[in-house]
Design a protein around this motif. Structure first.
Motif, short mmCIF file in Angstrom:
data_model
loop_
_atom_site.label_atom_id
_atom_site.label_comp_id
_atom_site.label_asym_id
_atom_site.label_seq_id
_atom_site.Cartn_x
_atom_site.Cartn_y
_atom_site.Cartn_z
N PRO A 55 0.79 -1.24 0.00
CA PRO A 55 0.00 0.00 0.00
C PRO A 55 0.82 1.29 0.00
O PRO A 55 0.39 2.30 -0.56
CB PRO A 55 -0.86 -0.10 1.25
CG PRO A 55 -0.43 -1.29 1.99
CD PRO A 55 0.50 -2.08 1.14
N ASN A 56 2.01 1.28 0.59
CA ASN A 56 2.80 2.51 0.64
C ASN A 56 3.77 2.64 -0.53
O ASN A 56 4.41 3.68 -0.69
CB ASN A 56 3.52 2.67 1.98
CG ASN A 56 4.26 1.43 2.42
OD1 ASN A 56 4.12 0.36 1.83
ND2 ASN A 56 5.03 1.55 3.47
N TYR A 57 3.86 1.65 -1.39
CA TYR A 57 4.75 1.71 -2.55
C TYR A 57 4.46 2.91 -3.46
O TYR A 57 5.39 3.62 -3.85
CB TYR A 57 4.68 0.39 -3.33
CG TYR A 57 5.51 0.36 -4.57
CD1 TYR A 57 6.88 0.10 -4.52
CD2 TYR A 57 4.94 0.57 -5.82
CE1 TYR A 57 7.65 0.06 -5.66
CE2 TYR A 57 5.70 0.54 -6.98
CZ TYR A 57 7.05 0.28 -6.89
OH TYR A 57 7.81 0.25 -8.03
N PRO A 58 3.20 3.18 -3.83
CA PRO A 58 2.95 4.32 -4.73
C PRO A 58 3.42 5.67 -4.16
O PRO A 58 3.70 6.59 -4.91
CB PRO A 58 1.43 4.33 -4.90
CG PRO A 58 0.97 2.99 -4.49
CD PRO A 58 1.97 2.48 -3.50
N LEU A 59 3.52 5.76 -2.84
CA LEU A 59 3.94 7.02 -2.23
C LEU A 59 5.41 7.35 -2.53
O LEU A 59 5.81 8.51 -2.43
CB LEU A 59 3.71 6.98 -0.73
CG LEU A 59 2.24 6.86 -0.32
CD1 LEU A 59 2.12 6.68 1.19
CD2 LEU A 59 1.44 8.04 -0.79
N LEU A 60 6.18 6.34 -2.93
CA LEU A 60 7.58 6.59 -3.30
C LEU A 60 7.68 7.53 -4.50
O LEU A 60 8.71 8.18 -4.70
CB LEU A 60 8.29 5.29 -3.65
CG LEU A 60 8.54 4.30 -2.52
CD1 LEU A 60 9.13 3.02 -3.07
CD2 LEU A 60 9.45 4.91 -1.46
N PHE A 61 6.62 7.61 -5.27
CA PHE A 61 6.65 8.36 -6.52
C PHE A 61 5.82 9.64 -6.47
O PHE A 61 5.65 10.31 -7.48
CB PHE A 61 6.18 7.46 -7.67
CG PHE A 61 6.96 6.17 -7.70
CD1 PHE A 61 8.21 6.13 -8.28
CD2 PHE A 61 6.47 5.04 -7.09
CE1 PHE A 61 8.95 4.96 -8.27
CE2 PHE A 61 7.20 3.86 -7.07
CZ PHE A 61 8.45 3.82 -7.66
N ASP A 62 5.33 9.97 -5.30
CA ASP A 62 4.51 11.17 -5.14
C ASP A 62 5.43 12.37 -4.93
O ASP A 62 6.15 12.43 -3.93
CB ASP A 62 3.57 11.01 -3.95
CG ASP A 62 2.58 12.15 -3.85
OD1 ASP A 62 3.03 13.31 -3.87
OD2 ASP A 62 1.38 11.89 -3.78
N PRO A 63 5.44 13.32 -5.85
CA PRO A 63 6.37 14.44 -5.72
C PRO A 63 6.06 15.37 -4.55
O PRO A 63 6.91 16.17 -4.17
CB PRO A 63 6.21 15.19 -7.06
CG PRO A 63 4.83 14.85 -7.49
CD PRO A 63 4.58 13.44 -7.01
N GLN A 64 4.89 15.24 -3.97
CA GLN A 64 4.52 16.13 -2.86
C GLN A 64 5.08 15.63 -1.54
O GLN A 64 5.18 16.39 -0.58
CB GLN A 64 3.00 16.23 -2.77
CG GLN A 64 2.38 16.76 -4.04
CD GLN A 64 0.89 16.67 -4.00
OE1 GLN A 64 0.24 17.63 -3.61
NE2 GLN A 64 0.36 15.54 -4.42
#
Length: 113
Positions: A55-64
């Motif tokens: 679940p937290n994998y996509p957050l690695l790519f969040d520029p914010q």
């Protein structure tokens, strides 16, 4: 940085502090406009197919929420640095990975553990 320095990185996904509501927001399909482009950089993660469902994998790519407050320091100074940051009020300061000698397949120098 990793490729230019000819090193690899082991990143401990579970150790990365997450802002309240961030996972729920991504799970609802709400991401930044640049998120898809950043996600293309996942090709540099050696084991991305094994961890991309977390679940937290996509957050690695969040520029914010990624990268702006990341620092690399010598391993022997890590505990001291984290303790000082916490003493200054930065309670979520944590060790999230380590730099390692370049893996044999330098085209994918990042491993998530």
């Amino acid at each position: 940085m990793v490729k230019a320095s000819n090193v690899g990185v082991e990143l401990e996904l579970a150790a990365i502090p997450i802002l309240p509501g961030a996972i729920e927001t991504v799970e609802a399909g709400i991401t930044s406009s640049i998120h898809p482009k950043n996600l293309q950089l996942s090709i540099y993660i050696k084991n991305r197919l094994d961890v991309s469902h977390l679940p937290n994998y996509p957050l690695l790519f969040d520029p914010q929420t990624s990268g702006g407050i990341l620092a690399a320091i010598p391993a022997e100074k890590a505990d001291e640095c984290i303790n000082k940051l916490k003493a200054c009020g930065h309670q979520q300061s944590s060790l999230i990975g380590r730099v390692i000698p370049a893996p044999q397949a330098i085209s994918r120098p990042i491993t998530i553990i």
